[in-house]
Design an enzyme around this catalytic site. Structure first.
Site, short mmCIF file in Angstrom:
data_model
loop_
_atom_site.label_atom_id
_atom_site.label_comp_id
_atom_site.label_asym_id
_atom_site.label_seq_id
_atom_site.Cartn_x
_atom_site.Cartn_y
_atom_site.Cartn_z
N GLY A 10 0.78 -1.24 0.00
CA GLY A 10 0.00 0.00 0.00
C GLY A 10 0.81 1.28 0.00
O GLY A 10 0.28 2.34 0.33
N SER A 11 2.08 1.21 -0.40
CA SER A 11 2.87 2.46 -0.40
C SER A 11 2.34 3.44 -1.46
O SER A 11 2.37 4.66 -1.25
CB SER A 11 4.36 2.19 -0.62
OG SER A 11 4.63 1.78 -1.94
N ASN A 12 1.83 2.92 -2.57
CA ASN A 12 1.23 3.82 -3.57
C ASN A 12 -0.04 4.45 -3.03
O ASN A 12 -0.28 5.65 -3.22
CB ASN A 12 0.94 3.07 -4.87
CG ASN A 12 2.16 2.99 -5.76
OD1 ASN A 12 2.58 3.99 -6.35
ND2 ASN A 12 2.77 1.81 -5.84
N MET A 70 -3.56 -7.47 -7.08
CA MET A 70 -3.01 -8.55 -7.90
C MET A 70 -4.07 -9.53 -8.39
O MET A 70 -3.86 -10.74 -8.39
CB MET A 70 -1.90 -9.27 -7.12
CG MET A 70 -0.77 -8.36 -6.70
SD MET A 70 -0.17 -7.29 -8.04
CE MET A 70 1.55 -7.73 -8.07
N ASN A 85 -4.55 1.70 -13.24
CA ASN A 85 -3.58 0.83 -12.57
C ASN A 85 -2.18 1.42 -12.72
O ASN A 85 -1.91 2.16 -13.66
CB ASN A 85 -3.61 -0.57 -13.21
CG ASN A 85 -2.70 -1.55 -12.50
OD1 ASN A 85 -2.59 -1.54 -11.27
ND2 ASN A 85 -2.02 -2.40 -13.26
N HIS A 87 1.78 -0.02 -12.97
CA HIS A 87 2.51 -1.26 -13.21
C HIS A 87 4.01 -0.96 -13.26
O HIS A 87 4.42 0.02 -13.89
CB HIS A 87 2.04 -1.89 -14.53
CG HIS A 87 2.68 -3.20 -14.81
ND1 HIS A 87 2.33 -4.36 -14.15
CD2 HIS A 87 3.70 -3.54 -15.66
CE1 HIS A 87 3.08 -5.36 -14.60
NE2 HIS A 87 3.92 -4.89 -15.50
C1 GAR Z 1 3.86 -1.57 -7.24
O1 GAR Z 1 5.20 -1.61 -7.66
C2 GAR Z 1 2.94 -1.75 -8.40
O2 GAR Z 1 3.43 -1.19 -9.58
C3 GAR Z 1 2.88 -3.26 -8.52
O3 GAR Z 1 2.81 -3.69 -7.19
C4 GAR Z 1 3.52 -2.78 -6.36
C5 GAR Z 1 2.64 -2.41 -5.21
O4 GAR Z 1 3.37 -1.64 -4.28
N1 GAR Z 1 1.75 -3.67 -9.29
C6 GAR Z 1 1.80 -4.70 -10.13
O5 GAR Z 1 2.77 -5.42 -10.29
C7 GAR Z 1 0.51 -4.93 -10.92
N2 GAR Z 1 0.71 -5.86 -11.96
P1 GAR Z 1 2.62 -0.94 -3.07
O6 GAR Z 1 1.69 -1.99 -2.45
O7 GAR Z 1 3.71 -0.56 -2.12
O8 GAR Z 1 1.85 0.23 -3.59
#
Ligand code: GAR
Length: 167
Positions: A10-12, A70, A85, A87
């Site tokens: 969840g950092s994004n 995911m 999204n 990626h």
């Molecule tokens: C992120 O790097 C995002 O781009 C990736 O998961 C990570 C989630 O990080 N998403 C995918 O690979 C989707 N196919 P977060 O939970 O720290 O936000």
């Protein structure tokens, strides 16, 4: 309503909230996802549902933000709710769950991240924005993903703000 769906860290999500974007609800399909702690920290309601997560979407949702979610969403869902999204690759290269190891294995010298609209495919929707970074000789999955994460935290919030101005 603006809804964020996330499966993990969840950092994004946190970067988006800290940028001033108002997220009304978090939906997660994993009971141990760290995004739950982050949602609590910001007093944002969350729902956990490992299977029927699509049914948890409020009818008045105007934008769905996937942040490390995911799962593939149904065609009906993405046709009904505009969904974006992030990626961790420069799409259309390296789709799927292991984008960063795929990039390292391929030997590319430039990596990055992509914000895209979500369709019924996996990482196939229309590209909205991208940001790139250098891949260093001694990079491993951890170091490269950390660099990409920094880019993601900037570009995702900026792009969502642009999208919200048009909705
Ligand atoms: C992120 O790097 C995002 O781009 C990736 O998961 C990570 C989630 O990080 N998403 C995918 O690979 C989707 N196919 P977060 O939970 O720290 O936000």
């Amino acid at each position: 309503m603006i809804v964020c769906m996330a499966s993990g860290n969840g950092s994004n999500f946190e970067a988006i909230v800290k940028s001033g974007i108002k997220i009304d609800l978090v939906i997660t399909n994993r009971p141990t996802a760290r995004v739950i702690e982050r949602a609590k920290k910001f007093n944002i309601p969350y729902i956990f549902n490992s299977v029927e997560y699509e049914e948890c979407i409020p009818k008045d949702t105007k934008l769905v933000i996937l942040a490390g979610f995911m799962k593939i969403l149904s065609k009906e869902f993405v046709n009904k709710y505009p969904t974006v999204n992030i990626h961790p690759s420069l799409l259309p290269s390296f789709k799927g769950a292991n984008a960063v190891p795929q990039a390292l294995d391929s030997g590319v010298k430039i990596a990055g991240c992509t914000v895209h609209w979500v369709d019924e495919g996996m990482d196939t929707g229309k590209i909205i924005a991208q940001k790139s970074c250098v891949v260093y000789e001694d990079d491993n999955e951890h170091t490269l993903h950390a660099r990409i994460h920094e880019l993601e935290h900037q570009i995702y919030a900026q792009t969502i703000k642009q999208i919200l101005r048009t909705l």
